[in-house]
Design a protein around this motif. Structure first.
Motif, PDB file in Angstrom:
ATOM      1  N   GLU A 155       0.825  -1.215   0.000  1.00 54.74           N
ATOM      2  CA  GLU A 155       0.000   0.000   0.000  1.00 54.74           C
ATOM      3  C   GLU A 155       0.858   1.263   0.000  1.00 54.74           C
ATOM      4  O   GLU A 155       0.535   2.244  -0.672  1.00 54.74           O
ATOM      5  CB  GLU A 155      -0.933  -0.021   1.213  1.00 54.74           C
ATOM      6  CG  GLU A 155      -2.000  -1.099   1.125  1.00 54.74           C
ATOM      7  CD  GLU A 155      -2.793  -1.240   2.412  1.00 54.74           C
ATOM      8  OE1 GLU A 155      -2.394  -0.626   3.424  1.00 54.74           O
ATOM      9  OE2 GLU A 155      -3.806  -1.972   2.406  1.00 54.74           O
ATOM     10  N   GLU A 156       1.990   1.234   0.736  1.00 56.50           N
ATOM     11  CA  GLU A 156       2.885   2.395   0.759  1.00 56.50           C
ATOM     12  C   GLU A 156       3.484   2.641  -0.621  1.00 56.50           C
ATOM     13  O   GLU A 156       3.563   3.782  -1.088  1.00 56.50           O
ATOM     14  CB  GLU A 156       4.012   2.161   1.775  1.00 56.50           C
ATOM     15  CG  GLU A 156       3.577   2.274   3.220  1.00 56.50           C
ATOM     16  CD  GLU A 156       4.693   1.910   4.184  1.00 56.50           C
ATOM     17  OE1 GLU A 156       5.783   1.520   3.706  1.00 56.50           O
ATOM     18  OE2 GLU A 156       4.479   2.009   5.406  1.00 56.50           O
ATOM     19  N   PHE A 157       3.917   1.563  -1.271  1.00 56.54           N
ATOM     20  CA  PHE A 157       4.488   1.730  -2.601  1.00 56.54           C
ATOM     21  C   PHE A 157       3.457   2.277  -3.583  1.00 56.54           C
ATOM     22  O   PHE A 157       3.759   3.161  -4.389  1.00 56.54           O
ATOM     23  CB  PHE A 157       5.031   0.404  -3.129  1.00 56.54           C
ATOM     24  CG  PHE A 157       5.471   0.493  -4.569  1.00 56.54           C
ATOM     25  CD1 PHE A 157       6.628   1.164  -4.918  1.00 56.54           C
ATOM     26  CD2 PHE A 157       4.701  -0.075  -5.575  1.00 56.54           C
ATOM     27  CE1 PHE A 157       7.013   1.264  -6.234  1.00 56.54           C
ATOM     28  CE2 PHE A 157       5.085   0.024  -6.889  1.00 56.54           C
ATOM     29  CZ  PHE A 157       6.255   0.692  -7.238  1.00 56.54           C
ATOM     30  N   GLU A 158       2.261   1.762  -3.509  1.00 60.45           N
ATOM     31  CA  GLU A 158       1.219   2.221  -4.421  1.00 60.45           C
ATOM     32  C   GLU A 158       0.929   3.709  -4.210  1.00 60.45           C
ATOM     33  O   GLU A 158       0.749   4.474  -5.163  1.00 60.45           O
ATOM     34  CB  GLU A 158      -0.053   1.386  -4.222  1.00 60.45           C
ATOM     35  CG  GLU A 158      -1.179   1.713  -5.200  1.00 60.45           C
ATOM     36  CD  GLU A 158      -0.834   1.411  -6.636  1.00 60.45           C
ATOM     37  OE1 GLU A 158      -1.530   1.929  -7.531  1.00 60.45           O
ATOM     38  OE2 GLU A 158       0.144   0.672  -6.875  1.00 60.45           O
ATOM     39  N   ALA A 159       0.918   4.142  -2.940  1.00 63.12           N
ATOM     40  CA  ALA A 159       0.696   5.567  -2.654  1.00 63.12           C
ATOM     41  C   ALA A 159       1.849   6.413  -3.180  1.00 63.12           C
ATOM     42  O   ALA A 159       1.639   7.481  -3.771  1.00 63.12           O
ATOM     43  CB  ALA A 159       0.536   5.774  -1.148  1.00 63.12           C
ATOM     44  N   MET A 160       3.082   5.944  -2.985  1.00 62.56           N
ATOM     45  CA  MET A 160       4.241   6.669  -3.488  1.00 62.56           C
ATOM     46  C   MET A 160       4.245   6.712  -5.013  1.00 62.56           C
ATOM     47  O   MET A 160       4.595   7.722  -5.619  1.00 62.56           O
ATOM     48  CB  MET A 160       5.525   6.019  -2.968  1.00 62.56           C
ATOM     49  CG  MET A 160       5.718   6.148  -1.464  1.00 62.56           C
ATOM     50  SD  MET A 160       7.089   5.151  -0.858  1.00 62.56           S
ATOM     51  CE  MET A 160       8.475   6.012  -1.608  1.00 62.56           C
ATOM     52  N   ARG A 161       3.860   5.583  -5.630  1.00 58.96           N
ATOM     53  CA  ARG A 161       3.830   5.542  -7.094  1.00 58.96           C
ATOM     54  C   ARG A 161       2.830   6.550  -7.647  1.00 58.96           C
ATOM     55  O   ARG A 161       3.101   7.255  -8.618  1.00 58.96           O
ATOM     56  CB  ARG A 161       3.472   4.138  -7.574  1.00 58.96           C
ATOM     57  CG  ARG A 161       3.567   3.963  -9.091  1.00 58.96           C
ATOM     58  CD  ARG A 161       2.900   2.680  -9.537  1.00 58.96           C
ATOM     59  NE  ARG A 161       1.465   2.761  -9.362  1.00 58.96           N
ATOM     60  CZ  ARG A 161       0.638   3.383 -10.218  1.00 58.96           C
ATOM     61  NH1 ARG A 161       1.109   3.992 -11.278  1.00 58.96           N
ATOM     62  NH2 ARG A 161      -0.663   3.396  -9.987  1.00 58.96           N
ATOM     63  N   ARG A 162       1.646   6.626  -7.000  1.00 61.84           N
ATOM     64  CA  ARG A 162       0.626   7.572  -7.465  1.00 61.84           C
ATOM     65  C   ARG A 162       1.119   9.007  -7.311  1.00 61.84           C
ATOM     66  O   ARG A 162       0.897   9.842  -8.191  1.00 61.84           O
ATOM     67  CB  ARG A 162      -0.672   7.364  -6.689  1.00 61.84           C
ATOM     68  CG  ARG A 162      -1.437   6.115  -7.097  1.00 61.84           C
ATOM     69  CD  ARG A 162      -2.882   6.170  -6.582  1.00 61.84           C
ATOM     70  NE  ARG A 162      -2.917   6.215  -5.120  1.00 61.84           N
ATOM     71  CZ  ARG A 162      -3.006   5.141  -4.353  1.00 61.84           C
ATOM     72  NH1 ARG A 162      -3.048   3.931  -4.895  1.00 61.84           N
ATOM     73  NH2 ARG A 162      -3.053   5.252  -3.035  1.00 61.84           N
ATOM     74  N   ALA A 163       1.804   9.296  -6.169  1.00 63.55           N
ATOM     75  CA  ALA A 163       2.323  10.650  -5.950  1.00 63.55           C
ATOM     76  C   ALA A 163       3.395  10.992  -6.970  1.00 63.55           C
ATOM     77  O   ALA A 163       3.430  12.099  -7.519  1.00 63.55           O
ATOM     78  CB  ALA A 163       2.880  10.772  -4.534  1.00 63.55           C
ATOM     79  N   ALA A 164       4.279  10.038  -7.255  1.00 65.38           N
ATOM     80  CA  ALA A 164       5.335  10.276  -8.242  1.00 65.38           C
ATOM     81  C   ALA A 164       4.750  10.448  -9.638  1.00 65.38           C
ATOM     82  O   ALA A 164       5.206  11.282 -10.425  1.00 65.38           O
ATOM     83  CB  ALA A 164       6.330   9.117  -8.230  1.00 65.38           C
ATOM     84  N   ALA A 165       3.725   9.649  -9.944  1.00 61.59           N
ATOM     85  CA  ALA A 165       3.084   9.773 -11.259  1.00 61.59           C
ATOM     86  C   ALA A 165       2.431  11.141 -11.422  1.00 61.59           C
ATOM     87  O   ALA A 165       2.498  11.758 -12.492  1.00 61.59           O
ATOM     88  CB  ALA A 165       2.041   8.668 -11.428  1.00 61.59           C
ATOM     89  N   GLU A 166       1.803  11.613 -10.351  1.00 60.08           N
ATOM     90  CA  GLU A 166       1.167  12.940 -10.410  1.00 60.08           C
ATOM     91  C   GLU A 166       2.205  14.033 -10.604  1.00 60.08           C
ATOM     92  O   GLU A 166       2.009  14.953 -11.400  1.00 60.08           O
ATOM     93  CB  GLU A 166       0.377  13.181  -9.122  1.00 60.08           C
ATOM     94  CG  GLU A 166      -0.395  14.506  -9.133  1.00 60.08           C
ATOM     95  CD  GLU A 166      -1.220  14.687  -7.869  1.00 60.08           C
ATOM     96  OE1 GLU A 166      -1.732  15.791  -7.649  1.00 60.08           O
ATOM     97  OE2 GLU A 166      -1.345  13.709  -7.095  1.00 60.08           O
ATOM     98  N   GLU A 167       3.340  13.907  -9.903  1.00 57.44           N
ATOM     99  CA  GLU A 167       4.411  14.904 -10.045  1.00 57.44           C
ATOM    100  C   GLU A 167       4.975  14.892 -11.457  1.00 57.44           C
ATOM    101  O   GLU A 167       5.214  15.939 -12.054  1.00 57.44           O
ATOM    102  CB  GLU A 167       5.527  14.608  -9.039  1.00 57.44           C
ATOM    103  CG  GLU A 167       6.677  15.607  -9.088  1.00 57.44           C
ATOM    104  CD  GLU A 167       7.743  15.296  -8.052  1.00 57.44           C
ATOM    105  OE1 GLU A 167       8.813  15.939  -8.103  1.00 57.44           O
ATOM    106  OE2 GLU A 167       7.510  14.422  -7.207  1.00 57.44           O
ATOM    107  N   ALA A 168       5.192  13.679 -11.992  1.00 55.93           N
ATOM    108  CA  ALA A 168       5.740  13.580 -13.346  1.00 55.93           C
ATOM    109  C   ALA A 168       4.756  14.118 -14.378  1.00 55.93           C
ATOM    110  O   ALA A 168       5.143  14.759 -15.357  1.00 55.93           O
ATOM    111  CB  ALA A 168       6.088  12.124 -13.661  1.00 55.93           C
ATOM    112  N   ALA A 169       3.468  13.866 -14.169  1.00 56.75           N
ATOM    113  CA  ALA A 169       2.456  14.336 -15.112  1.00 56.75           C
ATOM    114  C   ALA A 169       2.376  15.851 -15.144  1.00 56.75           C
ATOM    115  O   ALA A 169       2.070  16.450 -16.181  1.00 56.75           O
ATOM    116  CB  ALA A 169       1.096  13.741 -14.746  1.00 56.75           C
TER     117      ALA A 169
END
Length: 330
Positions: A155-169
């Motif tokens: 769950e932590e990785f998924e949250a971090m991945r979503r945050a990183a994806a939003e930043e990259a987008a």
């Protein structure tokens, strides 16, 4: 007995989480280090207004470059971790499904209705659960510590991945934007970019190329430009040491300055504004640096009788960092 992580998608997920955490920790440290460096630079200003202006411009440039590099590194790492992200999503779904099935089987066994359960959780299983609920006998099996840790990591990785994806987008194609901005600046000057190899010597190679274009001297090499810059730095230490700081944010000592000059002359260390100043004064020629987002910077503007040299400065030409090119007449 210690809990042993089970094989499966959790392993790459845990590794990916740690990689993201390591990058975020490094980014925080780099921001802290830059803040200290800028503070040290400001302490060297004193009452010199021109130096204060130069330091403020340098600080703003360093902060912007660091923020842009962090966004680029986050986007690149996210792209590398996409397979782990897919594993994380699948693992979450599988973990939730397995937990539901385990709870259902436990309830059914204790209610004596095992025979009614279907493997795919069909209506007979659901009816059995309802029967147990009605009897008031529902007792769910609690997951063990290892399962909880795995689930939390996923769950932590998924949250971090979503945050990183939003930043990259939210980031833009900085190279494309920069190239377009430089092209607009060059059009009224009737200049075009000549690509210089990104080998660590690009600034010196660009100046050598300009001497061939503007002065007809095609014999100069980047090595000669490095030697010329280093020699001028050594002969004018008081003009340059106040603008150079070490990794601790302190002004260079004489020994550190000597090592710096040796590096300028004999390594592939990138050249910057300090070396451009030295070359402009050694060559007694103004050097115009065209870059996106700011007016053209001129060093050596006091040499008004000499034809200027023209180079362009690119922050996003390559992933490794800043780059200089030579500018030729169209």
């Amino acid at each position: 007995m210690a809990d042993t992580p089970a094989p499966g998608p959790q392993a790459p997920v845990v590794v990916a989480t740690e990689i993201l955490e390591d990058q975020q920790a490094r980014h925080r440290k780099e921001i802290k280090d830059l803040t200290g460096k800028i503070t040290a630079l400001k302490k060297t200003v004193g009452g010199n207004k021109q130096k204060k202006k130069d330091v403020q411009a340098q600080a703003a440039l360093m902060e912007r470059e660091l923020a842009e590099r962090h966004a680029r590194e986050t986007a690149e790492l996210l792209a590398q971790l996409e397979p782990a992200a897919a594993s994380a999503t699948a693992a979450i779904e599988a973990t939730q499904k397995n937990a539901s099935a385990a709870a259902a089987n436990t309830i059914a066994e204790e209610a004596g209705v095992v025979g009614l359960l279907a493997e795919d959780g069909s209506s007979s299983q659901q009816q059995a659960l309802l029967d147990v609920d009605d009897a008031g006998g529902e007792r769910k099996k609690r997951p063990n510590k290892a399962q909880l840790r795995k689930q939390r990591k996923i769950e932590e990785f998924e949250a971090m991945r979503r945050a990183a994806a939003e930043e990259a987008a939210n980031s833009v194609n900085t190279k494309e934007v920069e190239d377009e901005a430089i092209a607009e600046l060059l059009a009224p000057l009737n200049l075009r970019v000549k690509q210089i190899p990104p080998d660590g010597h690009c600034m010196y190679s660009a100046i050598a190329d300009q001497l061939g274009v503007r002065a007809g001297d095609h014999t100069k090499t980047y090595k000669e430009m490095r030697t010329l810059a280093a020699g001028f730095l050594r002969s004018h230490p008081d003009d340059f040491i106040p603008f150079l700081v070490n990794s601790n944010g302190d002004m260079f000592t004489e020994e550190e300055f000597a090592l710096y000059c040796n590096e300028v002359e004999g390594s592939a260390a990138w050249g910057g504004q300090t070396e451009l100043q030295a070359l402009a004064r050694a060559l007694r020629r103004p050097i115009h640096i065209v870059q996106a987002g700011t007016p053209t910077l001129v060093v050596g503007e006091q040499f008004t009788t000499s034809e200027p040299l023209f180079v362009s400065y690119h922050k996003h030409a390559y992933g490794l960092g800043a780059h200089y090119n030579s500018l030729l007449p169209v």
